[in-house]
Design a protein around this motif. Sequence first.
Motif, PDB file in Angstrom:
ATOM      1  N   THR A 144       4.369   6.304  -5.964  1.00  0.00           N
ATOM      2  CA  THR A 144       3.848   5.221  -6.806  1.00  0.00           C
ATOM      3  C   THR A 144       4.592   3.914  -6.549  1.00  0.00           C
ATOM      4  OG1 THR A 144       3.189   6.830  -8.488  1.00  0.00           O
ATOM      5  CG2 THR A 144       3.381   4.535  -9.188  1.00  0.00           C
ATOM      6  N   ILE A 145       5.913   3.976  -6.485  1.00  0.00           N
ATOM      7  CA  ILE A 145       6.694   2.770  -6.202  1.00  0.00           C
ATOM      8  C   ILE A 145       6.373   2.236  -4.811  1.00  0.00           C
ATOM      9  CG2 ILE A 145       9.048   1.907  -5.858  1.00  0.00           C
ATOM     10  CD1 ILE A 145       9.870   4.001  -8.036  1.00  0.00           C
ATOM     11  N   THR A 146       6.204   3.161  -3.851  1.00  0.00           N
ATOM     12  CA  THR A 146       5.849   2.763  -2.488  1.00  0.00           C
ATOM     13  C   THR A 146       4.502   2.045  -2.478  1.00  0.00           C
ATOM     14  OG1 THR A 146       7.083   4.663  -1.618  1.00  0.00           O
ATOM     15  CG2 THR A 146       5.517   3.613  -0.131  1.00  0.00           C
ATOM     16  N   VAL A 180       1.623  -5.201  -3.606  1.00  0.00           N
ATOM     17  CA  VAL A 180       2.171  -6.542  -3.840  1.00  0.00           C
ATOM     18  C   VAL A 180       2.293  -7.293  -2.517  1.00  0.00           C
ATOM     19  CG1 VAL A 180       4.236  -7.817  -4.566  1.00  0.00           C
ATOM     20  CG2 VAL A 180       3.323  -5.983  -6.003  1.00  0.00           C
ATOM     21  N   GLY A 181       2.767  -6.600  -1.480  1.00  0.00           N
ATOM     22  CA  GLY A 181       2.919  -7.226  -0.173  1.00  0.00           C
ATOM     23  C   GLY A 181       1.613  -7.697   0.433  1.00  0.00           C
ATOM     24  N   CYS A 182       0.522  -7.077   0.046  1.00  0.00           N
ATOM     25  CA  CYS A 182      -0.797  -7.499   0.538  1.00  0.00           C
ATOM     26  C   CYS A 182      -1.500  -8.448  -0.432  1.00  0.00           C
ATOM     27  CB  CYS A 182      -1.667  -6.270   0.777  1.00  0.00           C
ATOM     28  SG  CYS A 182      -1.058  -5.202   2.092  1.00  0.00           S
ATOM     29  N   TYR A 183      -1.229  -8.309  -1.712  1.00  0.00           N
ATOM     30  CA  TYR A 183      -1.898  -9.120  -2.726  1.00  0.00           C
ATOM     31  C   TYR A 183      -1.433 -10.584  -2.686  1.00  0.00           C
ATOM     32  CZ  TYR A 183      -3.939 -10.267  -7.291  1.00  0.00           C
ATOM     33  OH  TYR A 183      -4.668 -10.817  -8.315  1.00  0.00           O
ATOM     34  N   LEU A 184      -0.151 -10.781  -2.470  1.00  0.00           N
ATOM     35  CA  LEU A 184       0.367 -12.154  -2.464  1.00  0.00           C
ATOM     36  C   LEU A 184      -0.224 -13.000  -1.335  1.00  0.00           C
ATOM     37  CD1 LEU A 184       4.077 -11.516  -3.521  1.00  0.00           C
ATOM     38  CD2 LEU A 184       2.146 -12.245  -4.945  1.00  0.00           C
ATOM     39  N   PRO A 185      -0.326 -12.492  -0.099  1.00  0.00           N
ATOM     40  CA  PRO A 185      -1.019 -13.281   0.933  1.00  0.00           C
ATOM     41  C   PRO A 185      -2.491 -13.516   0.594  1.00  0.00           C
ATOM     42  CG  PRO A 185       0.328 -11.616   1.962  1.00  0.00           C
ATOM     43  CD  PRO A 185       0.332 -11.330   0.479  1.00  0.00           C
ATOM     44  N   TYR A 186      -3.113 -12.543  -0.065  1.00  0.00           N
ATOM     45  CA  TYR A 186      -4.498 -12.723  -0.509  1.00  0.00           C
ATOM     46  C   TYR A 186      -4.590 -13.926  -1.455  1.00  0.00           C
ATOM     47  CZ  TYR A 186      -8.587 -12.043  -3.452  1.00  0.00           C
ATOM     48  OH  TYR A 186      -9.731 -12.249  -4.173  1.00  0.00           O
ATOM     49  N   VAL A 212      -2.262   8.798  -3.452  1.00  0.00           N
ATOM     50  CA  VAL A 212      -1.596   8.063  -4.532  1.00  0.00           C
ATOM     51  C   VAL A 212      -1.914   6.578  -4.425  1.00  0.00           C
ATOM     52  CG1 VAL A 212       0.638   7.463  -5.537  1.00  0.00           C
ATOM     53  CG2 VAL A 212       0.212   9.792  -4.753  1.00  0.00           C
ATOM     54  N   TYR A 213      -1.931   6.057  -3.204  1.00  0.00           N
ATOM     55  CA  TYR A 213      -2.246   4.641  -2.999  1.00  0.00           C
ATOM     56  C   TYR A 213      -3.613   4.300  -3.606  1.00  0.00           C
ATOM     57  CZ  TYR A 213      -3.298   0.201  -0.847  1.00  0.00           C
ATOM     58  OH  TYR A 213      -3.640  -1.110  -0.661  1.00  0.00           O
ATOM     59  N   ILE A 214      -4.592   5.161  -3.384  1.00  0.00           N
ATOM     60  CA  ILE A 214      -5.930   4.935  -3.926  1.00  0.00           C
ATOM     61  C   ILE A 214      -5.869   4.784  -5.452  1.00  0.00           C
ATOM     62  CG2 ILE A 214      -8.176   6.041  -4.362  1.00  0.00           C
ATOM     63  CD1 ILE A 214      -7.891   7.208  -1.458  1.00  0.00           C
ATOM     64  N   CYS A 215      -5.146   5.670  -6.106  1.00  0.00           N
ATOM     65  CA  CYS A 215      -5.068   5.613  -7.571  1.00  0.00           C
ATOM     66  C   CYS A 215      -4.315   4.386  -8.053  1.00  0.00           C
ATOM     67  CB  CYS A 215      -4.418   6.888  -8.096  1.00  0.00           C
ATOM     68  SG  CYS A 215      -5.486   8.310  -7.873  1.00  0.00           S
ATOM     69  N   VAL A 216      -3.217   4.052  -7.395  1.00  0.00           N
ATOM     70  CA  VAL A 216      -2.461   2.859  -7.789  1.00  0.00           C
ATOM     71  C   VAL A 216      -3.312   1.605  -7.550  1.00  0.00           C
ATOM     72  CG1 VAL A 216      -0.403   1.472  -7.329  1.00  0.00           C
ATOM     73  CG2 VAL A 216      -0.219   3.964  -7.470  1.00  0.00           C
ATOM     74  N   ALA A 217      -4.056   1.575  -6.445  1.00  0.00           N
ATOM     75  CA  ALA A 217      -4.923   0.425  -6.171  1.00  0.00           C
ATOM     76  C   ALA A 217      -6.009   0.291  -7.238  1.00  0.00           C
ATOM     77  CB  ALA A 217      -5.543   0.550  -4.781  1.00  0.00           C
ATOM     78  N   LEU A 218      -6.549   1.413  -7.690  1.00  0.00           N
ATOM     79  CA  LEU A 218      -7.551   1.358  -8.756  1.00  0.00           C
ATOM     80  C   LEU A 218      -6.928   0.855 -10.059  1.00  0.00           C
ATOM     81  CD1 LEU A 218      -9.529   4.644  -8.037  1.00  0.00           C
ATOM     82  CD2 LEU A 218     -10.392   2.297  -7.838  1.00  0.00           C
ATOM     83  N   LEU A 219      -5.724   1.312 -10.360  1.00  0.00           N
ATOM     84  CA  LEU A 219      -5.038   0.815 -11.557  1.00  0.00           C
ATOM     85  C   LEU A 219      -4.752  -0.680 -11.439  1.00  0.00           C
ATOM     86  CD1 LEU A 219      -2.583   3.739 -12.315  1.00  0.00           C
ATOM     87  CD2 LEU A 219      -4.518   2.979 -13.719  1.00  0.00           C
TER      88      LEU A 219
END
Length: 110
Positions: free
Chosen positions: A11-13, A19-25, A68-75
């Motif tokens: 989850t932390i990963t 965050v690393g992808c959202y900020l450039p977006y 896990v990435y899929i679920c965190v991205a949905l959240l």
Amino acid sequence: MFELKTIALFTITALAEIVGCYLPYLWLKQDKSILLLIPAALSLALFAWLLSLHPTAAGRVYAAYGGVYICVALLWLWVVDGVKLTMWDIIGGLVALLGMAIIMFAPKSA
């Protein structure tokens, strides 16, 4: 205990990657400051380091992490972007978590 620690690390990963992808977006699509690229780069470096801490072979980790990435991205979509999740989003996230659990916690052959 091992399972909870593994899920927390995944989850932390995932948060570091998002965050690393959202900020450039935000910079590219919403005309925010180019300075957002600095914490974005730091977040992606953190993501790479965190991924190296996972307790099993790299290929298996990458496959299970995807669930896990899929679920965190949905959240993230729901909490940060304010998009209401559909029933299909939730079902898809649960299927992804089931796949992650099978990959990570099934008995391994020697």
